[in-house]
Design an enzyme around this catalytic site. Structure first.
Site, mmCIF file in Angstrom:
data_model
loop_
_atom_site.group_PDB
_atom_site.id
_atom_site.type_symbol
_atom_site.label_atom_id
_atom_site.label_comp_id
_atom_site.label_asym_id
_atom_site.label_seq_id
_atom_site.Cartn_x
_atom_site.Cartn_y
_atom_site.Cartn_z
ATOM 1 N N TYR A 11 6.452 -10.206 7.026
ATOM 2 C CA TYR A 11 6.225 -8.772 7.241
ATOM 3 C C TYR A 11 6.679 -8.404 8.643
ATOM 4 C CZ TYR A 11 3.430 -8.210 2.994
ATOM 5 O OH TYR A 11 3.016 -8.136 1.691
ATOM 6 N N ASP A 69 0.819 -1.197 0.000
ATOM 7 C CA ASP A 69 0.000 0.000 0.000
ATOM 8 C C ASP A 69 0.860 1.256 0.000
ATOM 9 O OD1 ASP A 69 -2.637 0.635 -0.191
ATOM 10 O OD2 ASP A 69 -3.109 0.377 1.923
#
Length: 375
Positions: A176, A104
């Protein structure tokens, strides 16, 4: 009732890596349970087609000035758009870049992976085909043009692969990291847009207990943002944990330097975030276990008091849209005492994103590593 609206979130773009097909490939997308492998994809380092060579490109970038990784409107600066422009300048013709994981706007990458097909044609004799570029040549040339841009993206590794190897569908695992800075002090200039600042103290033990609720295979509908294109909300989370780290950038105080000089176990201060693993074993780990700050609290005039730094690690083959940031939002609420482990179980079982805490902002999220079965 709370929603998944992000705290301080930039405008929404596609994020993460729900396995959906793209127009770039006729292959069916792999699902999380699909363990089939392309054994022949690793047999040849170079493509048999002399006109095209597929390269696997690992990149790092600071996501602050990017409107996400995927190409969007012409006036949006994206990771793929900047890469394609650099490759165009390098080889003199347009190319298409395909990423392993969508990130994003504002999300960073320590290592995202893409693939690109290049046809090497002589610039002196148009139409004359030349042997494929060596990976090292590709890396140096593309970085040359990237550094003339904003300097916030760089190619860190390149290798040749077969024509049917796909950066997204051949990925076996994704890691992540999410950085939280806890403490009432103002956020350092060096940490701006690099972490989520939490003014309250965080309860590390409570957050670690909450992490265990999510590990394994679950229906993560409560952690799936609107717009997710995945066919199923079922995901297997192989790892979710919280560790306290040295703040970054970190420079030891005089007292700490003396302590390190007299200690046989010198902590690895040369790196505050490894691209693959986060080091936590050092002479200060006893402070963490005792609930004391990981860093020295003695501050002289002219020195800024630092926040406590926590890193959340999430590892799985694939993630739902905004899944990691929604999980972080809940873990943060557990750390501040707004939620209990029992609340976390109820949120997971609700299978409704409206039951979750507000989503964590993009600035603290880092794509850490994408793993493949490579020879």
């Amino acid at each position: 009732m709370q929603t998944s609206k992000s705290l301080g979130e930039p405008k929404r773009h596609l994020e993460l890596d729900s396995p959906t097909p793209t127009r770039s490939s006729s292959k069916k997308p792999k699902t999380e349970s699909d363990n089939s492998s392309h054994a022949h994809a690793h047999a040849m380092p170079m493509n048999q087609n002399p006109r095209l060579q597929r390269y696997l490109i690992a990149i790092e970038y600071i996501g602050t000035r990017f409107s996400g990784s995927q190409k969007q409107q012409p006036n949006c600066r994206t990771v793929v758009g900047v890469l394609e422009e650099a490759f165009h300048k390098f080889i003199g013709q347009p190319v298409s870049v395909f990423c392993s994981s969508r990130t994003d706007a504002g999300v960073h990458a320590l290592s995202n992976v893409c693939h690109v097909d290049i046809e090497r044609i002589s610039k002196r004799k148009p139409g004359e085909l030349l042997p494929p570029h060596e990976p090292g040549v590709v890396r140096r040339a593309v970085n040359h043009f990237l550094q003339k841009n904003e300097g916030d993206i760089m190619v860190i590794d390149v290798r040749c692969t077969s024509a049917d190897f796909h950066a997204r569908y051949n990925a076996r695992e994704r890691i992540y990291f999410y950085r939280l800075l806890s403490g009432p002090e103002l956020l350092s200039t060096f940490e701006k847009d690099r972490a989520w600042h939490i003014p309250e103290e965080l309860d590390l033990v409570a957050m670690q207990k909450a992490c265990q609720i999510f590990v394994g295979q679950h229906d993560f509908s409560s952690f799936r943002a609107a717009g997710c294109q995945a066919n199923s909300p079922i995901r297997t989370l192989d790892e979710l944990n919280v560790t306290e780290m040295l703040p970054c950038p970190y420079f030891p105080s005089s007292a700490e330097r003396q302590q390190f000089d007299s200690s046989e176990k010198i902590p690895p201060l040369n790196s505050c975030m490894s691209r693959v693993e986060l080091p936590i074993k050092n002479s200060l780990v006893d402070n963490c276990q005792a609930g004391r700050p990981y860093y020295s609290t003695g501050v002289e005039f002219g020195q800024q008091k630092r926040q406590r730094c926590f890193v959340i690690t999430a590892r799985a083959r694939s993630f739902l849209y905004h899944q990691v940031r929604l999980l972080v939002g809940v873990l943060k609420s557990v750390g501040t005492g707004d939620l209990t482990p029992g609340d976390v179980k109820r949120i997971l079982e609700a299978k409704n994103v409206n039951a979750a805490s507000p989503m964590a902002p993009a600035c603290g999220l880092y794509l850490g590593h994408v793993k493949y079965d490579l020879l």
